[in-house]
Write a protein that holds these residues in place. Structure first.
Motif, mmCIF file in Angstrom:
data_model
loop_
_atom_site.group_PDB
_atom_site.id
_atom_site.type_symbol
_atom_site.label_atom_id
_atom_site.label_comp_id
_atom_site.label_asym_id
_atom_site.label_seq_id
_atom_site.Cartn_x
_atom_site.Cartn_y
_atom_site.Cartn_z
ATOM 1 N N PRO A 1 45.196 30.230 44.094
ATOM 2 C CA PRO A 1 45.487 31.636 44.359
ATOM 3 C C PRO A 1 44.382 32.287 45.191
ATOM 4 O O PRO A 1 43.191 31.973 45.039
ATOM 5 N N GLU A 2 44.775 33.179 46.052
ATOM 6 C CA GLU A 2 43.816 33.871 46.916
ATOM 7 C C GLU A 2 42.784 34.631 46.096
ATOM 8 O O GLU A 2 41.596 34.689 46.452
ATOM 9 N N SER A 3 43.202 35.223 44.975
ATOM 10 C CA SER A 3 42.274 36.026 44.165
ATOM 11 C C SER A 3 41.128 35.172 43.639
ATOM 12 O O SER A 3 39.984 35.649 43.547
ATOM 13 N N TRP A 4 41.399 33.919 43.274
ATOM 14 C CA TRP A 4 40.333 33.041 42.769
ATOM 15 C C TRP A 4 39.353 32.713 43.888
ATOM 16 O O TRP A 4 38.142 32.688 43.693
ATOM 17 N N LEU A 5 39.869 32.476 45.084
ATOM 18 C CA LEU A 5 38.995 32.213 46.226
ATOM 19 C C LEU A 5 38.098 33.414 46.506
ATOM 20 O O LEU A 5 36.888 33.274 46.718
ATOM 21 N N ARG A 6 38.690 34.619 46.493
ATOM 22 C CA ARG A 6 37.907 35.824 46.805
ATOM 23 C C ARG A 6 36.902 36.155 45.701
ATOM 24 O O ARG A 6 35.978 36.941 45.930
ATOM 25 N N ALA A 7 37.061 35.585 44.508
ATOM 26 C CA ALA A 7 36.057 35.776 43.465
ATOM 27 C C ALA A 7 34.745 35.092 43.842
ATOM 28 O O ALA A 7 33.666 35.516 43.405
ATOM 29 N N PHE A 8 34.815 34.035 44.670
ATOM 30 C CA PHE A 8 33.611 33.347 45.148
ATOM 31 C C PHE A 8 33.153 33.872 46.508
ATOM 32 O O PHE A 8 31.954 33.944 46.773
#
Length: 807
Positions: free
Chosen positions: A4-11
């Protein structure tokens, strides 16, 4: 790789839209194969809290619920009739308000919620399950939300349903991108956005429990780390946030311990395994397997092991397939209380191909055979431990870390001038240094060079070209200038006596055939039945169980295409294929274009089925026959004149098949399909097939020019009596055999066989009428010369074939 994009943007959260982020990844070599929303479109669905749930007065399976919808229920709780078995007071669930649109159903149209009445009771909305929102296939009851979910809030915001799922199509050299953190590290390098680097704080040991581990095969395992955790609760519920992230990576929730292991694998690319400590006998040994050993895996399969497969064993038996899958005997369960958490570095060459050998694949094997960072096994176990303690509780023991042999990272030197030449545009040493710095690659600079020592997570940086690729993909392929290629172009003229395979394709199309392309691996049945090949070359790793052998004939593939078309009501089928066949030949050696022991010639095969001509008014409809296909073969080989010799072939009708010869050499086969196989393959009528060596078809003799004769041809018709078994080719070969004779050509134009014996024609004989063309290009023929030539011909026929003139 899905995430998911949200998990990527968490990093790493660059200032890019979703589409721009996808384009950036694709242009950097991480192809985004698919973008899709985490949930389908729907509206006016909020968090509702069930205050009361009473039995419906007129229905046993319905309840009348009072639901608090927050700001959407200003006139008091909404009355909603619900049939879900888990509808009860105190839970918070998705509430579709009147006017809400649910995701489209099978008809593709959204479902709108209206004010309704169920069994005489008004219902002001609908309480939803996960299936009704198309979030999962679960439909056993309402989707229960977190107890602290804000009442009245939009469900899309509460569940982060506006997230986007990325699916990357990664090449084998991008093993460092098989995790969300690895992709975030690339995004940070590409965009310059800071990366949230994790910190793995050590977990204090609460006991001194250790499991003895011995690594006997350093060429299998370079590092083995693990720790004991006692007193866990395996039945603890996996947190909703972890279940959500796993689901959006395409992984369903199994249980807390398995979910934690999978979560860390997707997060940091670290496959791990959790053993039930109480099921391990004495110790663990990391070694190569032994002949005769077997292992029952977690997927239920029992496999046979040998010396080429790495294993983890205890004092009694093998417990795990190294780097691929754990064993069933030591699997965690609801009764597990003590576990051993393991993370190791398995050499890629020791894992590659092993799972495919057993006809399955795993996420762990997919990563280990490409290379997993050996430097952070301990840190990742600390992370696993912290998650286990937070979710399942327990008391950790001390860390056990054994290092036997780690990959040697040899420095690779980049020449800036060479990089500029290969890339095709000027690059400076400063630009190259900035790229390596952003990628986290340690380097030293020299005069026009940069020497990089690859980090532990980069298995793909081995030669100078690898570094050049990193430079241009970070700078951006869109920065490349539009420059024409500079290269000498030498035209290669095809010899006149040779034509291309494309010319044959055009010719086959002109004859009414359509090209088809099939797999080179086929069903073993086809080889035995249609090619007479009892020992075909086997595929070591077939993509499907039936496609297990390499074909030695194209006929089986064409019959398969025919059946496919007939199943779709095709009435007339004409198809052909140009492809390779695979024959055993011990004389073939290994080279760039060959495999030892396998001869791979190309062939052209055709199949005709149905009517000879398309439906029309000018000719009566008739089924295609041997002679139609024979004419097509002659057109293919023209101006060469093939000879058709009656012979038998395993796939063809024994009385309606022939071997095709050129200059006495066999180049192919033609005939009707054998009645046995027509019945076996359930065909309404027998197709006509032919198969020819492609090299014979590509040869085309040059025309030999000669002047038109000034003399006229003379025609004579002769009626011959011959035995019934005399073939056309045998007759013509004798007629045209004498080069010095005047006979220029001959045509058989009539055949007569009386119903009963008659004068001049005995039983077992028939009459053949042949038209002869006689010509002497130099002088005019006289009756005397013509009669003498015909007499000599009749004498030759009598002597060689026993043919006489009908009198």
């Amino acid at each position: 790789m899905q995430f998911p994009e949200s998990w990527l943007r968490a990093f790493c959260n660059p200032p890019l839209t979703t589409a721009d982020l996808a384009d950036t990844l694709t242009m950097a070599g991480l192809e985004v194969e698919e973008l899709r929303p985490a949930a389908p479109a729907f509206s006016r669905i909020v968090v509702g809290e069930i205050l009361e749930a009473e039995q419906h007065p007129n229905a046993d399976r319905l309840r009348v619920c009072k639901v608090n919808a927050g700001e959407h229920s200003k006139d008091g709780p909404l009355q909603i009739v619900c049939g879900a078995p888990n509808a009860r007071a105190g839970i918070r669930v998705p509430l579709a308000l009147v006017g809400a649109e649910l995701p489209p159903g099978e008809d593709g149209k959204p479902f709108q919620i209206k004010l309704g009445k169920l069994r005489g009771v008004d219902s002001h909305g609908m309480l939803c399950s996960a299936r009704e929102l198309q979030l999962s296939d679960e439909h056993g009851g309402l989707l229960e939300l977190a107890a602290d979910a804000p009442v009245g809030a939009d469900v899309r915001e509460v569940l982060n349903l506006d997230d986007t799922l990325f699916t990357l199509k990664l090449t084998p050299n991008l093993a460092h991108c098989l995790s969300v953190y690895g992709i975030a590290r690339e995004v940070s390098a590409l965009t310059g956005t800071p990366l949230q680097t994790p910190r793995f704080e050590p977990v204090a040991a609460a006991n001194d429990a250790r499991l003895p581990v011995r690594v006997e095969a350093p060429d299998l395992c370079g590092r083995f780390s693990g720790r004991v955790i006692r007193g866990i609760n395996p039945q603890a519920k996996t947190p909703a946030w972890m279940v959500e992230r796993l689901a959006r990576c395409g992984q369903r929730s199994v249980g807390a311990l398995v979910d934690i292991s999978n979560y860390v694998m997707f997060e940091y690319g670290r496959p791990s395994h959790i053993f039930d400590l109480d099921k391990i006998h004495d110790n663990l040994v990391v070694r190569w397997g032994r002949q005769g050993e077997s292992l029952k895996l977690l997927n239920g399969n029992t496999i046979e092991l040998d010396e080429t497969v790495g294993v983890i064993a205890d004092a009694q038996a093998v417990e795990s397939l190294a780097g691929i899958m754990g064993g069933d005997a030591t699997a965690v369960s609801d009764d597990t209380r003590n576990v051993y958490v393991e993370a190791a570095f398995w050499w890629p060459q020791a894992v590659a191909g092993r799972s495919r050998r057993f006809n399955f694949s795993t996420d762990a094997g997919h990563r280990f055979e490409r290379g997993v960072d050996p430097a952070q096994t301990v840190e990742h176990i600390e992370h696993l431990t912290r998650l286990i303690l937070e979710i399942c509780g327990g008391e950790p023991g001390p860390m056990d870390d054994q290092v036997t042999q780690l990959p040697e990272r040899k420095p690779v030197t980049l020449r800036v001038a060479r990089a500029a030449k290969v890339i095709g545009m000027p690059v400076t040493q400063a630009q190259c240094a900035e790229v390596f710095q952003r990628l986290g690659l340690g380097f030293t600079e020299g005069e026009g060079t940069l020497t990089v020592t690859p980090p532990s997570w980069r298995f793909d940086l081995q030669i100078e070209e690898d570094l050049i690729e990193e430079v241009i993909r970070v700078i951006g392929f869109n920065q490349l200038p539009d420059t024409p290629p500079l290269a000498p172009v030498t035209a290669h003229v095809r010899p006149e006596n040779q034509r291309s395979s494309h010319a044959l394709r055009h010719l086959m199309a002109a004859l009414g055939y359509q090209e088809t392309i099939n797999f080179s691996f086929v069903e073993e049945r086809w080889e035995k039945e249609l090619a007479g090949n009892a020992d075909p070359i086997r595929v070591l790793n077939p993509i499907a169980a039936p496609l297990a052998v390499m074909r030695s004939s194209l006929l089986g593939s064409l019959i398969h295409v025919l059946r496919y078309n007939l199943a779709r009501k095709a009435a007339r089928v004409r198809v052909f294929e140009i492809g390779r066949v695979f024959l055993r030949d011990a004389s073939v050696t290994d080279s760039d274009t060959s495999v030892a022991g396998v001869h791979q010639p190309r062939r052209l095969a055709g199949l005709a089925f149905g009517s000879a001509q398309e439906l029309q008014w000018g000719q009566r409809e008739r089924a295609v026959d041997f002679f139609d296909a024979k004419g097509d073969v002659e057109a293919l080989l023209a101006p060469l004149q093939p000879k058709f010799v009656a012979a038998t072939h395993p796939a063809l009708h024994p009385g309606r098949s022939a071997r095709i010869e050129l200059d006495g050499r066999a180049v192919g086969w033609i005939g009707e399909l054998h009645p046995r196989w027509r019945q076996a393959y359930e065909l309404p009528q027998a197709p006509v097939l032919f198969e020819l060596e492609l090299d014979a078809l590509l040869q085309r003799p040059l025309p030999a020019f000669e002047p038109i004769s000034r003399q006229q041809s003379v025609w004579r018709d002769v009626a011959l009596v011959a035995r019934e078994d005399l073939g056309h080719d045998a007759l013509m070969s004798v007629i045209l055999d004498d080069d010095s004779a005047l006979v220029r050509s001959a045509k058989l134009f009539d055949l007569y066989k009386p119903a009963t014996p008659m004068a001049g024609i005995e039983a077992g004989e028939r009459s053949l009428a042949v038209r002869l063309e006689l010509l002497d290009p130099d002088t005019t023929l006289t009756d005397e010369r013509i009669d003498a030539a015909v007499a000599a011909l009749l004498q030759r026929l009598q002597q060689r074939l026993g043919v006489r003139l009908r009198g």
